[in-house]
Design a protein around this motif. Structure first.
Motif, PDB file in Angstrom:
ATOM      1  N   ARG A  32      -3.083 -14.987   8.123  1.00 17.88           N
ATOM      2  CA  ARG A  32      -4.343 -15.430   8.723  1.00 17.88           C
ATOM      3  C   ARG A  32      -5.576 -14.798   8.089  1.00 17.88           C
ATOM      4  NH1 ARG A  32      -3.056 -16.275  14.914  1.00 17.88           N
ATOM      5  NH2 ARG A  32      -1.827 -18.179  14.686  1.00 17.88           N
ATOM      6  N   GLY A  33      -5.354 -13.829   7.218  1.00 18.73           N
ATOM      7  CA  GLY A  33      -6.494 -13.147   6.603  1.00 18.73           C
ATOM      8  C   GLY A  33      -6.171 -11.683   6.448  1.00 18.73           C
ATOM      9  N   PRO A  34      -7.176 -10.889   6.029  1.00 19.49           N
ATOM     10  CA  PRO A  34      -6.906  -9.469   5.799  1.00 19.49           C
ATOM     11  C   PRO A  34      -6.299  -8.785   7.026  1.00 19.49           C
ATOM     12  CG  PRO A  34      -9.086 -10.049   4.981  1.00 19.49           C
ATOM     13  CD  PRO A  34      -8.557 -11.251   5.710  1.00 19.49           C
ATOM     14  N   TYR A  35      -5.152  -8.187   6.847  1.00 16.92           N
ATOM     15  CA  TYR A  35      -4.446  -7.421   7.890  1.00 16.92           C
ATOM     16  C   TYR A  35      -4.107  -8.254   9.125  1.00 16.92           C
ATOM     17  CZ  TYR A  35      -6.353  -3.748   4.951  1.00 16.92           C
ATOM     18  OH  TYR A  35      -6.699  -2.983   3.871  1.00 16.92           O
ATOM     19  N   GLU A  36      -4.089  -9.561   8.990  1.00 21.89           N
ATOM     20  CA  GLU A  36      -3.827 -10.387  10.163  1.00 21.89           C
ATOM     21  C   GLU A  36      -2.799 -11.470   9.855  1.00 21.89           C
ATOM     22  OE1 GLU A  36      -7.333 -12.122  11.877  1.00 21.89           O
ATOM     23  OE2 GLU A  36      -6.112 -13.051  13.452  1.00 21.89           O
ATOM     24  N   THR A  39       9.321  -3.319   1.130  1.00 18.57           N
ATOM     25  CA  THR A  39      10.076  -4.549   1.396  1.00 18.57           C
ATOM     26  C   THR A  39       9.153  -5.769   1.366  1.00 18.57           C
ATOM     27  OG1 THR A  39       9.667  -4.445   3.768  1.00 18.57           O
ATOM     28  CG2 THR A  39      11.633  -3.305   2.950  1.00 18.57           C
ATOM     29  N   ILE A  40       9.738  -6.928   1.167  1.00 17.95           N
ATOM     30  CA  ILE A  40       8.936  -8.171   1.187  1.00 17.95           C
ATOM     31  C   ILE A  40       8.357  -8.404   2.581  1.00 17.95           C
ATOM     32  CG2 ILE A  40      11.021  -9.619   1.540  1.00 17.95           C
ATOM     33  CD1 ILE A  40       9.558 -11.856   0.014  1.00 17.95           C
ATOM     34  N   GLY A  41       9.172  -8.155   3.607  1.00 16.31           N
ATOM     35  CA  GLY A  41       8.688  -8.387   4.971  1.00 16.31           C
ATOM     36  C   GLY A  41       7.542  -7.455   5.331  1.00 16.31           C
ATOM     37  N   GLY A  42       7.695  -6.188   4.955  1.00 17.70           N
ATOM     38  CA  GLY A  42       6.638  -5.221   5.240  1.00 17.70           C
ATOM     39  C   GLY A  42       5.348  -5.597   4.546  1.00 17.70           C
ATOM     40  N   SER A  43       5.452  -6.017   3.282  1.00 20.36           N
ATOM     41  CA  SER A  43       4.253  -6.390   2.527  1.00 20.36           C
ATOM     42  C   SER A  43       3.545  -7.563   3.186  1.00 20.36           C
ATOM     43  CB  SER A  43       4.622  -6.780   1.094  1.00 20.36           C
ATOM     44  OG  SER A  43       5.170  -5.678   0.420  1.00 20.36           O
ATOM     45  N   LEU A  44       4.319  -8.584   3.558  1.00 22.21           N
ATOM     46  CA  LEU A  44       3.713  -9.787   4.133  1.00 22.21           C
ATOM     47  C   LEU A  44       3.095  -9.492   5.503  1.00 22.21           C
ATOM     48  CD1 LEU A  44       6.371 -12.472   3.159  1.00 22.21           C
ATOM     49  CD2 LEU A  44       4.152 -12.083   2.083  1.00 22.21           C
ATOM     50  N   CYS A  45       3.753  -8.636   6.278  1.00 22.09           N
ATOM     51  CA  CYS A  45       3.241  -8.339   7.621  1.00 22.09           C
ATOM     52  C   CYS A  45       2.020  -7.425   7.557  1.00 22.09           C
ATOM     53  CB  CYS A  45       4.326  -7.697   8.481  1.00 22.09           C
ATOM     54  SG  CYS A  45       5.618  -8.873   8.911  1.00 22.09           S
ATOM     55  N   LEU A  55       8.667  -0.281  11.729  1.00 27.66           N
ATOM     56  CA  LEU A  55       8.649   0.456  10.465  1.00 27.66           C
ATOM     57  C   LEU A  55       9.683  -0.158   9.528  1.00 27.66           C
ATOM     58  CD1 LEU A  55       7.670   3.010   8.831  1.00 27.66           C
ATOM     59  CD2 LEU A  55       9.708   4.154   9.726  1.00 27.66           C
ATOM     60  N   ALA A  56       9.189  -0.797   8.463  1.00 22.97           N
ATOM     61  CA  ALA A  56      10.101  -1.299   7.419  1.00 22.97           C
ATOM     62  C   ALA A  56      10.141  -0.227   6.329  1.00 22.97           C
ATOM     63  CB  ALA A  56       9.626  -2.653   6.928  1.00 22.97           C
ATOM     64  N   GLY A  57       9.778  -0.573   5.096  1.00 23.64           N
ATOM     65  CA  GLY A  57       9.803   0.435   4.029  1.00 23.64           C
ATOM     66  C   GLY A  57       8.808   1.563   4.247  1.00 23.64           C
ATOM     67  N   GLY A  58       7.764   1.272   5.008  1.00 18.98           N
ATOM     68  CA  GLY A  58       6.822   2.312   5.403  1.00 18.98           C
ATOM     69  C   GLY A  58       5.760   2.653   4.377  1.00 18.98           C
ATOM     70  N   HIS A  59       5.741   1.943   3.242  1.00 16.26           N
ATOM     71  CA  HIS A  59       4.814   2.353   2.189  1.00 16.26           C
ATOM     72  C   HIS A  59       3.407   1.788   2.360  1.00 16.26           C
ATOM     73  CE1 HIS A  59       7.964   4.607   0.543  1.00 16.26           C
ATOM     74  NE2 HIS A  59       7.321   4.868  -0.572  1.00 16.26           N
ATOM     75  N   SER A  60       3.178   0.993   3.390  1.00 19.00           N
ATOM     76  CA  SER A  60       1.814   0.640   3.791  1.00 19.00           C
ATOM     77  C   SER A  60       1.493   1.316   5.124  1.00 19.00           C
ATOM     78  CB  SER A  60       1.664  -0.872   3.961  1.00 19.00           C
ATOM     79  OG  SER A  60       1.996  -1.539   2.775  1.00 19.00           O
ATOM     80  N   LEU A  61       2.437   1.244   6.049  1.00 18.32           N
ATOM     81  CA  LEU A  61       2.169   1.745   7.405  1.00 18.32           C
ATOM     82  C   LEU A  61       2.029   3.276   7.436  1.00 18.32           C
ATOM     83  CD1 LEU A  61       1.788   1.211  10.382  1.00 18.32           C
ATOM     84  CD2 LEU A  61       4.270   1.121  10.659  1.00 18.32           C
ATOM     85  N   LEU A  62       2.938   3.993   6.777  1.00 17.94           N
ATOM     86  CA  LEU A  62       2.856   5.460   6.849  1.00 17.94           C
ATOM     87  C   LEU A  62       1.562   5.994   6.226  1.00 17.94           C
ATOM     88  CD1 LEU A  62       6.589   6.549   6.338  1.00 17.94           C
ATOM     89  CD2 LEU A  62       5.268   6.517   8.459  1.00 17.94           C
ATOM     90  N   PRO A  63       1.131   5.486   5.055  1.00 17.55           N
ATOM     91  CA  PRO A  63      -0.173   5.946   4.556  1.00 17.55           C
ATOM     92  C   PRO A  63      -1.311   5.667   5.537  1.00 17.55           C
ATOM     93  CG  PRO A  63       1.042   4.896   2.786  1.00 17.55           C
ATOM     94  CD  PRO A  63       1.839   4.686   4.046  1.00 17.55           C
ATOM     95  N   MET A  64      -1.280   4.529   6.206  1.00 16.14           N
ATOM     96  CA  MET A  64      -2.342   4.240   7.183  1.00 16.14           C
ATOM     97  C   MET A  64      -2.243   5.167   8.390  1.00 16.14           C
ATOM     98  SD  MET A  64      -2.848   0.137   7.065  1.00 16.14           S
ATOM     99  CE  MET A  64      -4.412   0.191   7.917  1.00 16.14           C
ATOM    100  N   ALA A 115      -5.325  -7.052  -0.867  1.00 12.62           N
ATOM    101  CA  ALA A 115      -4.957  -6.906  -2.282  1.00 12.62           C
ATOM    102  C   ALA A 115      -3.443  -6.967  -2.473  1.00 12.62           C
ATOM    103  CB  ALA A 115      -5.498  -5.595  -2.831  1.00 12.62           C
ATOM    104  N   GLU A 116      -2.729  -7.447  -1.448  1.00  9.65           N
ATOM    105  CA  GLU A 116      -1.267  -7.494  -1.496  1.00  9.65           C
ATOM    106  C   GLU A 116      -0.851  -8.742  -2.282  1.00  9.65           C
ATOM    107  OE1 GLU A 116       2.470  -8.276  -1.029  1.00  9.65           O
ATOM    108  OE2 GLU A 116       1.269  -9.476   0.377  1.00  9.65           O
ATOM    109  N   ASP A 117       0.122  -8.584  -3.167  1.00 11.30           N
ATOM    110  CA  ASP A 117       0.457  -9.653  -4.108  1.00 11.30           C
ATOM    111  C   ASP A 117       1.377 -10.735  -3.539  1.00 11.30           C
ATOM    112  OD1 ASP A 117      -0.722  -8.413  -6.702  1.00 11.30           O
ATOM    113  OD2 ASP A 117       0.462  -6.799  -5.821  1.00 11.30           O
ATOM    114  N   LEU A 118       2.361 -10.345  -2.732  1.00 10.15           N
ATOM    115  CA  LEU A 118       3.370 -11.322  -2.328  1.00 10.15           C
ATOM    116  C   LEU A 118       2.827 -12.393  -1.378  1.00 10.15           C
ATOM    117  CD1 LEU A 118       6.654  -9.213  -1.954  1.00 10.15           C
ATOM    118  CD2 LEU A 118       5.898 -10.640  -3.870  1.00 10.15           C
TER     119      LEU A 118
END
Lengths: 292, 170
Positions: A155-159, A112-118, A32-41, A123-126
């Motif tokens: 590697r692709g969407p969510y990967e 966070t940048i790490g959370g976004s990339l992971c 769990l980094a910033g949680g703004h992608s993982l917690l909504p999912m 549709a993620e920008d970074l």
């Protein structure tokens, strides 16, 4: 009421501790980094980890450091920090362009940048930004450290190439001479995901021709970068007709899907037009004198 | 699990499930219902609180992650019986109609003014761009924040309750 399914929670106290916890709790654990992608999912039950390993206390991963020819960004650097960093804005204006349109200011305080990339949302920008900047991802795992190019990492969407027992620790952006970069996104409203977005980075030769160019697209089904467009640009002098050609090539290379954000034709049109705009701006920022 | 944090200056400790979101911790465990709970999807911003001084959407932060940190809610804006200038600005400039978005708007405004005491209109609009007002009151919200910026030391009786003639007329 949206509430995540039950999970166990543990706070990592150091990078090594986080790695040990990932080993210990296995494939059903998530970081769990910033949680703004993982917690909504998790609220939507699209993700149901049994363990959350919270790395928000790892302030050693929250930094922006300039070395001679590389800018090092810790994986827990928040979007707001990136947006407000003078070094980032001066050396990599594309990051500032993108950060201004990532979610909204309150979300940027946490994400966070790490959370976004992971998370690697399509549709993620970074991810696009890092690909065109030819960034490197520094990963730590039980067997030590490895460094991947961003096109290998993503590697692709969510990967991503990240193994379950590994942690993304740092993003390295190479500093280049006579370079410029830009990002532009079309979104329906503040904070929405991109309908489409484009990013470009160019480096000019001493004679003013384009020595190297990278073009990336977000949310329109382009894997990697738009290599045909890049080949067209290399060795040429920046010019409107050249940008238009590159725009057409990028639009032809992508593969958008029709959804509530728009039909395929519209998205392809955006890929073309946004590519032209970011190339124009990137070349301008690199100090190019444009013909035509 | 046990979590402890400072909320509006007061140390609180509770036994919770790890999945409890900060907004529900604040409302249900602490009974501070000034923090509103809206869209559940990180969009509307009515659940904004300050975490270590920064506005965050508390529907998308685990209460567990706030352990050891400082939270400020709308109940913590007034001090020593005096309203914060932001609260006074929302009164003076009619910054609310139904009031649902107001706590989050005011906390974001407080954080903005702490960082930038003299924001221009665009900076105010950008700061609140992640928060929704369905009464379409953005113009008056912006004016309320401008009022607070112009009256940084306005702490005192709220407008309308004093003996000031203009207030009495209003």
């Amino acid at each position: 009421m949206q509430i995540p399914a039950a999970f166990d929670y543990v706070r990592a106290s150091s990078i090594d501790d986080a790695l040990a916890l990932l080993q210990q709790h296995g494939p059903e654990s998530r970081v769990l980094a910033g949680g703004h992608s993982l917690l909504p999912m998790m609220k939507l039950r699209l993700a149901r980890p049994e363990w959350l390993i919270d790395i928000n206390e790892l302030t050693e991963l929250d930094y922006i450091r300039r070395d001679a020819d590389v800018l090092r960004i810790g994986a827990m650097t928040r979007h707001t920090t990136l947006l407000e960093s003078p070094d980032v804005g001066r050396l990599f204006p594309i990051v500032r362009d993108a950060e201004q349109v990532i979610a909204d200011p309150v979300v940027r305080n946490r994400g966070t940048i790490g959370g976004s990339l992971c998370q690697a949302d399509p549709a993620e920008d970074l991810s696009t930004v890092c690909k065109v900047l030819r960034a490197e991802a520094v990963i730590r795992g039980p067997n030590g450290e490895r460094v991947l190019r961003m096109d290998e990492f993503h590697r692709g969407p969510y990967e991503t190439a990240l193994e379950q027992t590994e942690l993304l620790c740092e993003v390295r952006l190479p500093v280049r001479q006579r370079s410029g970069s830009a990002y532009e996104k079309v979104e329906r409203r503040v904070g929405d995901w991109a309908v489409a977005a484009a990013g470009a980075a160019v480096a000019l030769a001493p004679d003013g021709t384009i020595e190297d160019a990278a073009v990336g697209l977000t949310a329109v089904g382009l894997e990697g970068t738009a290599t045909e467009a890049e080949t067209l640009l290399r060795g040429k002098r920046p010019a409107e007709e050249l940008f238009a050609e590159a725009g057409r090539a990028a639009a032809a290379a992508c593969d958008p899907v029709a959804d509530q954000r728009g039909p395929v034709d519209y998205k392809r049109h955006l890929a073309d037009e946004l590519t032209r705009r970011v190339l124009r701006r990137a070349c301008g920022r690199a100090g190019a004198e444009r013909e035509g | 699990m046990q979590v402890s944090m400072k909320v509006n200056g007061e140390e609180v400790t509770r036994e919770i499930e790890p999945r409890v979101l900060l907004v529900h911790f604040i409302r249900e465990e602490l009974g501070l219902t000034g923090t509103h709970w809206g869209c559940d999807t990180t969009n509307c911003g009515t659940c904004v609180v300050l975490l270590d001084g920064q506005p965050v959407k508390s529907c998308t932060v685990l209460a567990a992650s706030a352990h050891g940190h400082e939270v400020r809610t709308v109940e913590g804006l007034a001090s020593n019986g005096s309203l914060d200038p932001v609260q006074q600005g929302f009164m003076a400039e009619h910054g609310l109609q139904c009031g649902f978005c107001t706590p989050g708007m005011m906390l974001t405004a407080r954080a903005l003014l702490d960082k930038n005491p003299h924001p221009d209109e665009l900076q105010i609009r950008q700061a609140i761009s992640g928060q929704i007002c369905r009464c379409t009151g953005y113009a008056t919200i912006v004016r309320s924040v401008q009022w607070a910026a112009e009256h940084p030391a306005a702490a005192g009786d709220p407008p309308g309750t004093g003996t000031d003639e203009e207030d009495v007329r209003a």
